[in-house]
Write an enzyme that holds these catalytic residues in place. Sequence first.
Site, PDB file in Angstrom:
ATOM      1  N   HIS A 119       0.805  -1.402  -0.096  1.00 32.11           N
ATOM      2  CA  HIS A 119       0.198  -0.092   0.292  1.00 32.11           C
ATOM      3  C   HIS A 119       1.113   0.813   0.122  1.00 32.11           C
ATOM      4  O   HIS A 119       2.022   1.589   0.667  1.00 32.11           O
ATOM      5  CB  HIS A 119      -1.090  -0.016   1.403  1.00 32.11           C
ATOM      6  CG  HIS A 119      -1.766   1.157   1.043  1.00 32.11           C
ATOM      7  ND1 HIS A 119      -1.737   1.798   2.111  1.00 32.11           N
ATOM      8  CD2 HIS A 119      -2.984   0.123   0.725  1.00 32.11           C
ATOM      9  CE1 HIS A 119      -2.985   3.044   1.856  1.00 32.11           C
ATOM     10  NE2 HIS A 119      -3.978   2.332   1.416  1.00 32.11           N
ATOM     11  N   ASP A 196       3.093  -4.531   7.792  1.00 29.75           N
ATOM     12  CA  ASP A 196       2.102  -3.758   8.187  1.00 29.75           C
ATOM     13  C   ASP A 196       0.938  -4.815   7.817  1.00 29.75           C
ATOM     14  O   ASP A 196       0.535  -5.081   7.087  1.00 29.75           O
ATOM     15  CB  ASP A 196       2.081  -3.722   6.755  1.00 29.75           C
ATOM     16  CG  ASP A 196       1.152  -2.174   6.198  1.00 29.75           C
ATOM     17  OD1 ASP A 196      -0.184  -3.071   6.920  1.00 29.75           O
ATOM     18  OD2 ASP A 196       0.555  -1.960   5.456  1.00 29.75           O
ATOM     19  N   GLN A 199      -4.284  -5.164   6.877  1.00 31.49           N
ATOM     20  CA  GLN A 199      -5.178  -5.935   6.397  1.00 31.49           C
ATOM     21  C   GLN A 199      -5.956  -7.434   6.936  1.00 31.49           C
ATOM     22  O   GLN A 199      -6.644  -7.968   6.542  1.00 31.49           O
ATOM     23  CB  GLN A 199      -5.374  -6.126   4.363  1.00 31.49           C
ATOM     24  CG  GLN A 199      -6.078  -4.722   4.029  1.00 31.49           C
ATOM     25  CD  GLN A 199      -6.738  -4.268   4.190  1.00 31.49           C
ATOM     26  OE1 GLN A 199      -7.583  -5.245   4.262  1.00 31.49           O
ATOM     27  NE2 GLN A 199      -6.664  -3.097   3.630  1.00 31.49           N
ATOM     28  N   LYS A 222     -10.244  -0.307  10.604  1.00 34.44           N
ATOM     29  CA  LYS A 222     -10.433  -1.064   9.710  1.00 34.44           C
ATOM     30  C   LYS A 222     -11.392  -2.492  10.630  1.00 34.44           C
ATOM     31  O   LYS A 222     -11.530  -4.268   9.900  1.00 34.44           O
ATOM     32  CB  LYS A 222      -9.119  -1.964   8.377  1.00 34.44           C
ATOM     33  CG  LYS A 222      -9.381  -0.733   8.120  1.00 34.44           C
ATOM     34  CD  LYS A 222      -7.418  -1.171   7.405  1.00 34.44           C
ATOM     35  CE  LYS A 222      -7.120   0.388   6.485  1.00 34.44           C
ATOM     36  NZ  LYS A 222      -7.770   0.623   4.791  1.00 34.44           N
ATOM     37  N   CYS A 360      -4.787   2.749  -3.543  1.00 26.82           N
ATOM     38  CA  CYS A 360      -3.864   2.796  -3.426  1.00 26.82           C
ATOM     39  C   CYS A 360      -1.814   2.156  -3.453  1.00 26.82           C
ATOM     40  O   CYS A 360      -0.822   1.796  -2.456  1.00 26.82           O
ATOM     41  CB  CYS A 360      -3.561   3.399  -1.634  1.00 26.82           C
ATOM     42  SG  CYS A 360      -5.053   3.926  -1.041  1.00 26.82           S
TER      43      CYS A 360
HETATM   44  N1  PLP Z   1      -1.348  -0.901   4.980  1.00 24.94           N
HETATM   45  C1  PLP Z   1      -2.794  -1.556   4.090  1.00 24.94           C
HETATM   46  C2  PLP Z   1      -2.458  -3.025   3.809  1.00 24.94           C
HETATM   47  C3  PLP Z   1      -3.174  -0.670   4.170  1.00 24.94           C
HETATM   48  O1  PLP Z   1      -5.106  -1.650   3.193  1.00 24.94           O
HETATM   49  C4  PLP Z   1      -4.287  -0.105   4.437  1.00 24.94           C
HETATM   50  C5  PLP Z   1      -5.572   0.811   4.057  1.00 24.94           C
HETATM   51  O2  PLP Z   1      -6.418   0.596   3.256  1.00 24.94           O
HETATM   52  C6  PLP Z   1      -3.196   0.922   5.297  1.00 24.94           C
HETATM   53  C7  PLP Z   1      -2.388   0.310   5.304  1.00 24.94           C
HETATM   54  C8  PLP Z   1      -3.572   2.504   5.840  1.00 24.94           C
HETATM   55  O3  PLP Z   1      -3.795   2.352   7.043  1.00 24.94           O
HETATM   56  P1  PLP Z   1      -5.088   3.747   7.162  1.00 24.94           P
HETATM   57  O4  PLP Z   1      -5.215   4.214   6.399  1.00 24.94           O
HETATM   58  O5  PLP Z   1      -5.591   3.081   8.203  1.00 24.94           O
HETATM   59  O6  PLP Z   1      -3.602   4.667   7.943  1.00 24.94           O
END
Ligand code: PLP
Length: 402
Positions: A119, A196, A199, A222, A360
């Site tokens: 992401h 990270d 998900q 999430k 993203c």
């Molecule tokens: N990393 C992953 C894999 C994501 O799917 C997302 C959000 O969709 C993020 C990071 C960013 O998360 P946040 O917007 O809650 O900071």
Amino acid sequence: MQNYKADFPIFLQKMHGFPLVYLDSSNSSQKPHSVIQAIKQYYENEHANVHRGIYELSENATRAYENTREKVKDFINARHTHEIIFTRGTTESINLVAHSFARLQLKPQDEIILSEMEHHSNIVPWQQLKAEYGIELKVIPISDIGEIDLLTYQQLFSKRTKLVAITHASNVLGTINPLKKMIEIAHAENVPVLVDGAQAFPHMPVDVEALDCDFYIFSSHKAYGPTGVGVLYGKTNWLDRMPPYQSGGSMIEKVSFAETTFAPLPYKFEAGTPHIAGVIGFHAALNYLKKIGMDAIFQHEQYLLKELSERLQEQSSIKIIGTAPHKVGVVSFIMKDVHAHDVGTILSHQGIAVRAGHHCAMPLMQRFKVPALVRVSFGIYNSKEDIDIFMRALETVKRLFK
Ligand code: PLP
């Protein structure tokens, strides 16, 4: 399969006259009644600032805030409560590590390994360090079905590798990465690993001790909790040595104009008044997840994933991007001759919420040579009936574009 929709007040409403079918949980999940109630109760009866009052309201708020930290620690099986840092979300947690870790030890030509499926939140903060510290990024390629090639990954390590930053599960492909093996490989090279978990955390059991990762990061919103709250888990050994990311009130021990000494973990990384209501709401979300059980949640979403994947694969006009055998409940696809945004808009008029776009993850779109994808992602409230409605609505899209 139990139907959990009744726990979520948002499903009482209609969208364009249709029952709401929410298929965008990877983006942000809906909130159960218990979470909304916990926030309401806090603001109506329990609000005070934390860590600084000597009166009862403040002491109670502090206790509730710190109880959530304890709960998170148990939830992910961390060793110590002080290894749990509250942030604003996954993005802020990654930025915290990127900037603090860089200040601790990055030098020109040092290398950080990422993957092609990250992401933007796990790309851009590292890229920013390129300009500031002169570091290099190495990118693990992924296969046509959306898997990491472990052999290539292993070959990316050099004497200058300082960190691996990798997603647990892809927000586009759904792929669950072989983290345990990847972390073993990195540790054999003396390289720490940041995961990270945005998900993965809401959809499967996570055990940071078993994974042996150095950092694990996720967002409350999430995982059925409020927005504006995230978690950074880090091993004491790293967090202790890393300098503060932000500074100000709450993170200090002693301040004079000559110098400042910092508070111990976890407070060193929590400058200013935190999102107390959000953290308390997140506690209610964790209780909700715990009550259902992460194994049951995983099984529920695996059933939905299998059902939808099989039905979409029968359609000649649909191509699924991301067909790895181990996935979370995410299905992204393109529809022949119809732009993803058109699919999303027509579905929306039938009460169905999906995400359409680059998710993203622009480098991943480039990898698969697609401008945009439609993504269906599941949460605990989804059912087979939602898939039936979605498949029928997809027929309408096809008819309109014939
Ligand atoms: N990393 C992953 C894999 C994501 O799917 C997302 C959000 O969709 C993020 C990071 C960013 O998360 P946040 O917007 O809650 O900071």
